[in-house]
Design a protein around this motif. Structure first.
Motif, short mmCIF file in Angstrom:
data_model
loop_
_atom_site.label_atom_id
_atom_site.label_comp_id
_atom_site.label_asym_id
_atom_site.label_seq_id
_atom_site.Cartn_x
_atom_site.Cartn_y
_atom_site.Cartn_z
N VAL A 165 35.06 53.52 10.39
CA VAL A 165 35.86 53.98 11.52
C VAL A 165 35.61 55.48 11.67
O VAL A 165 35.66 56.22 10.70
CB VAL A 165 37.36 53.70 11.29
N THR A 166 35.32 55.89 12.90
CA THR A 166 35.16 57.32 13.20
C THR A 166 36.29 57.75 14.13
O THR A 166 37.13 56.93 14.50
CB THR A 166 33.80 57.60 13.86
N ALA A 167 36.28 58.98 14.52
CA ALA A 167 37.35 59.50 15.39
C ALA A 167 37.37 58.82 16.76
O ALA A 167 38.44 58.70 17.38
CB ALA A 167 37.19 61.00 15.57
N THR A 168 36.22 58.35 17.23
CA THR A 168 36.16 57.81 18.59
C THR A 168 35.61 56.40 18.70
O THR A 168 35.59 55.84 19.80
CB THR A 168 35.31 58.72 19.49
N SER A 169 35.16 55.83 17.59
CA SER A 169 34.59 54.48 17.64
C SER A 169 34.55 53.89 16.24
O SER A 169 34.93 54.54 15.27
CB SER A 169 33.17 54.52 18.22
N THR A 170 34.07 52.68 16.16
CA THR A 170 33.87 52.02 14.87
C THR A 170 32.43 51.53 14.83
O THR A 170 31.93 50.97 15.81
CB THR A 170 34.84 50.82 14.70
N ILE A 171 31.77 51.74 13.70
CA ILE A 171 30.39 51.31 13.51
C ILE A 171 30.42 50.12 12.56
O ILE A 171 31.04 50.18 11.50
CB ILE A 171 29.52 52.44 12.95
N ILE A 172 29.76 49.04 12.96
CA ILE A 172 29.77 47.80 12.19
C ILE A 172 28.34 47.39 11.87
O ILE A 172 27.46 47.50 12.72
CB ILE A 172 30.46 46.66 12.99
N GLU A 173 28.13 46.89 10.67
CA GLU A 173 26.81 46.44 10.23
C GLU A 173 26.83 44.93 10.05
O GLU A 173 27.78 44.40 9.46
CB GLU A 173 26.49 47.12 8.90
N GLY A 174 25.81 44.24 10.55
CA GLY A 174 25.76 42.80 10.34
C GLY A 174 24.73 42.11 11.20
O GLY A 174 24.02 42.73 11.99
N ASP A 175 24.67 40.81 11.03
CA ASP A 175 23.81 39.95 11.84
C ASP A 175 24.17 40.13 13.32
O ASP A 175 25.35 40.19 13.67
CB ASP A 175 24.02 38.50 11.40
N VAL A 201 43.26 49.72 16.62
CA VAL A 201 42.20 49.93 15.63
C VAL A 201 42.47 49.09 14.38
O VAL A 201 41.56 48.45 13.84
CB VAL A 201 42.06 51.42 15.26
N GLU A 202 43.72 49.04 13.95
CA GLU A 202 44.08 48.23 12.78
C GLU A 202 43.75 46.76 13.00
O GLU A 202 43.23 46.09 12.12
CB GLU A 202 45.56 48.39 12.45
N LYS A 203 44.06 46.24 14.18
CA LYS A 203 43.75 44.84 14.50
C LYS A 203 42.23 44.60 14.51
O LYS A 203 41.75 43.59 14.01
CB LYS A 203 44.35 44.45 15.85
N ALA A 204 41.49 45.53 15.10
CA ALA A 204 40.04 45.39 15.15
C ALA A 204 39.45 45.42 13.75
O ALA A 204 38.59 44.60 13.41
CB ALA A 204 39.43 46.51 16.00
N VAL A 205 39.92 46.34 12.91
CA VAL A 205 39.43 46.43 11.53
C VAL A 205 39.75 45.15 10.77
O VAL A 205 38.91 44.65 10.01
CB VAL A 205 40.02 47.68 10.83
N SER A 206 40.90 44.58 11.00
CA SER A 206 41.27 43.32 10.35
C SER A 206 40.29 42.21 10.73
O SER A 206 39.84 41.44 9.88
CB SER A 206 42.69 42.93 10.73
N LEU A 207 39.93 42.14 12.01
CA LEU A 207 38.95 41.14 12.47
C LEU A 207 37.58 41.36 11.83
O LEU A 207 36.91 40.42 11.43
CB LEU A 207 38.81 41.19 13.99
N ILE A 208 37.18 42.62 11.74
CA ILE A 208 35.89 42.95 11.14
C ILE A 208 35.88 42.53 9.67
O ILE A 208 34.93 41.91 9.19
CB ILE A 208 35.60 44.46 11.29
N GLU A 209 36.97 42.85 8.96
CA GLU A 209 37.07 42.48 7.55
C GLU A 209 37.09 40.96 7.36
O GLU A 209 36.48 40.44 6.43
CB GLU A 209 38.32 43.11 6.94
N GLN A 210 37.81 40.24 8.24
CA GLN A 210 37.85 38.77 8.16
C GLN A 210 36.46 38.17 8.29
O GLN A 210 36.20 37.08 7.77
CB GLN A 210 38.76 38.21 9.24
N ASN A 211 35.58 38.86 8.98
CA ASN A 211 34.21 38.38 9.17
C ASN A 211 33.26 38.89 8.09
O ASN A 211 32.06 38.64 8.15
CB ASN A 211 33.71 38.77 10.56
N GLY A 212 33.80 39.61 7.11
CA GLY A 212 33.00 40.07 5.98
C GLY A 212 31.94 41.11 6.33
O GLY A 212 30.92 41.19 5.66
N LEU A 213 32.20 41.91 7.37
CA LEU A 213 31.22 42.89 7.81
C LEU A 213 31.55 44.28 7.27
O LEU A 213 32.73 44.65 7.15
CB LEU A 213 31.18 42.94 9.34
N ASN A 214 30.52 45.06 6.96
CA ASN A 214 30.70 46.45 6.58
C ASN A 214 30.97 47.25 7.84
O ASN A 214 30.40 46.97 8.91
CB ASN A 214 29.45 47.00 5.90
#
Length: 97
Positions: free
Chosen positions: A38-48, A22-35
């Motif tokens: 993180v929830t208990a079972t998934s991650t919700i991402i906003e973007g193009d 999860v930490e690695k995935a969040v790092s990738l999301i942040e590197q892409n500048g996306l909002n």
């Protein structure tokens, strides 16, 4: 703006814990500048939509590259065209219910 819910389950690793994944995935999301949220079972991402799909692919492939013998990735996309939706607004609607 589209919302994507992603859940990635690496199978056949040396650990039962997902926190490092999860930490690695969040790092990738942040590197892409996306909002994201993180929830208990998934991650919700906003973007193009194109950026969301690219990030989902990288997150999935990273698990394979990190020695998982199998990866199960589930993706849901909410893409509303009649009016804008935002991650923070959707989360507030649920918490105010």
């Amino acid at each position: 703006m589209p919302l994507m819910e992603i859940s990635v389950i690496p199978v056949g690793t040396d650990s039962e814990s997902f926190s490092g994944d999860v930490e690695k995935a969040v790092s990738l999301i942040e590197q892409n500048g996306l909002n994201y949220q993180v929830t208990a079972t998934s991650t919700i991402i906003e973007g193009d939509i194109d950026k969301l799909m690219d990030v989902a692919q990288v997150i999935h492939m990273n698990e394979l590259e990190n020695k998982a013998k199998r990866v199960v990735t589930t993706i849901k996309i909410d893409d509303r065209v009649d009016k804008p939706i935002r991650l923070k607004d959707q989360a507030m609607k649920v918490s105010n219910s």
